[in-house]
Enzyme design. Sequence first.
Site, short mmCIF file in Angstrom:
data_model
loop_
_atom_site.label_atom_id
_atom_site.label_comp_id
_atom_site.label_asym_id
_atom_site.label_seq_id
_atom_site.Cartn_x
_atom_site.Cartn_y
_atom_site.Cartn_z
CE LYS A 1 -4.05 -2.14 0.24
NZ LYS A 1 -5.03 -2.09 -0.85
CD GLU B 1 -10.10 3.63 0.51
OE1 GLU B 1 -9.92 4.86 0.50
OE2 GLU B 1 -9.41 2.84 -0.16
CB SER C 1 -0.14 -8.06 -0.93
OG SER C 1 -0.97 -8.83 -0.08
#
Lengths: 263, 381
Positions: free
Chosen positions: B88, B110, B366
């Site tokens: 991210k 969010e 991830s």
Amino acid sequence: MKQLNPYLTGGITPDWTDYLLAYQEAGADAVEIGLPFSDPMMDGATIQQASDQALRRGVTIDSILADLVAVRAHVRIPLIAMTYANLVFRDGPETFCRRLAGAGISGLIVPDVPVDEAGRLEAAATAAGIDLILLAAPVTAPDRLAEIGRRSRGFVYAVSVMDTTGERDALAATAAPLARRLREVTELPVLIGFGISTPGQAAAAARAGDGVVIASALMRRVLEGASPDDLRAEVAGFRAALDQVDQEMPVARAHPEVSGYRR
Amino acid sequence: MGSPTEAGRFGEFGGRYVPESLVPACAALEAAFRQAWADPAFHQQLSRLRTEYAGRPTALTPALNLSADLGVTLLLKREDLAHTGSHKINNVLGQALLAQRMGKTRLIAETGAGQHGVATATAAALFGMRATVYMGERDIERQRLNVFRMELLGAEVIPVTSGSRTLKDATNEAMRAWVAAVDDAHFCLGSVGGPHPYPWLVRELQRVIGEEARAQTPTVPDVVVACVGGGSNAAGTFAGFVDTDARLIGVEAAGGAAMTNGSPGVVHGYRSMVLQDADGQVLEAESIAAGLDYPGIGPEHAHLGTTGRAEYRTVDDAEVLAAVVRLARSEGIICALESAHAVAWVLRAAGTPDLPTGSTVLLTLSGRGDKDMAALAGEIR
Ligand SMILES: Cc1ncc(COP(=O)(O)O)c(C=O)c1O
């Protein structure tokens, strides 16, 4: 004549069409019927709650339209559906608009379909005899405003404030300038909505535009358990405020297009 | 994976289904992105942040023990080693730079698993911006550690109590907040969904995963696999291999499988595959992984899936838990529940026609699993 369009979430209570008839008796010019959506991103807490309450009751587009058909003989004012893109596009906008027309609805407002995404829906609405009412916002640039004014049908919806729906202490300072800018680019009536909470605010808005949409202030009352009679009184209060504005202001201009909403 | 059409479409998916109030902000972001992306100075800044701050390039780790067990060559692209513990950060550093260029002083985000929220809070701290993060109440309960991290970093975490109280509703609330704050706030969206230009912008910022991996793999792998929530780590990975013969596989949570079980719809500003009922009411997803507990998927994935360039599979919660343990005990790597979806698919498919013995698999891991310890403690003995 200043127009009054109160809003009602379809299916919010079992006897929800009684509120619709009460609005009519109180002098509404048209009623906006919300077809509840699970993810109403342009709505604040009150309309979200109203939508959730209706959906929890198990209402569907079909059940709401059937309820409308059942009271059709008593409805003399235009009905406008207000909902979100996903419901409109689910079976295609052509099917959706035909279903609305079949239940006697003559206008449609879809806040998450901006003018750039409206092409196919516009054609479908026209084909079904439904006015697709477009929204303009305080941040809308002049060229877009002109396009919205040109492509909207019935009236133009001026979103009074950079926020979601929901009651406010005062009419937003952005409301009147937007209405004024819109009236320069369109002959259509300009109705101001979002956050108009009291008859006083409605009067202030009506001085800048051609009418108002009242939603959260009414739906809060319904959520609190107020009766159709209570809501009749509430809407009558807004009607009186707008009529007062009409008396102060000689009719500044005629609106031939508005006839559909003002029988 | 090139640019979308001018209207922001990938095939029939994408677009900009937002209220008029947000159209100018989306258009301004698109213009800022186009300009920045063509500006070498922007790329220089981003590249410096990636190496000096985020710890890129991330390693490519051959999973030697698992490979031997499974009869395939499994290579792990280690986004879990990036600063803040997931991919991210790649997206957020780019968006924070854009926000700065646009003169914004605040980031609204969010978050589901909290990794995007932590990345946003981190970038806000670094850039001297305010961060407001919307997070579903249910996710706050199951990803407490990340809530604490965000608050420690100085972000405001706002609990969302509507609907399913997860990522779907946090996204609604973040978009509502953006409407009221467009002047000074940038909406720092965490995945490849949302209105144009977000799906494109976020994929371009995540492309670094796939490009690094391509350079790190001596030959093109047979299969490239990543988990899919909104689909950003998968999109970034696929972007490095879409022009090769590699099969591209996205793995969805069985309870949030928009591509596998959904139908075309419009939510959160874009048209894609959506879990919904006959009327178009969006259904609540249900997954042990908060980051994949989402009823939609990025529009480019819907396009890649319908054209057949990428394939989508699902794994269930039990397979995911088993995969976390198996990877931990065979490789000494504790991955996030989200990432474990990709691992679970490899465990299931290895040696079957879907993933024949001898295949080389590139898997994007991830994120790391620290955030999931409390949730895992209850599930695993
Ligand atoms: C570690 C990790 N992986 C994957 C995801 C899913 O996001 P995306 O599909 O955009 O990569 C998340 C989201 O929270 C995450 O935290």
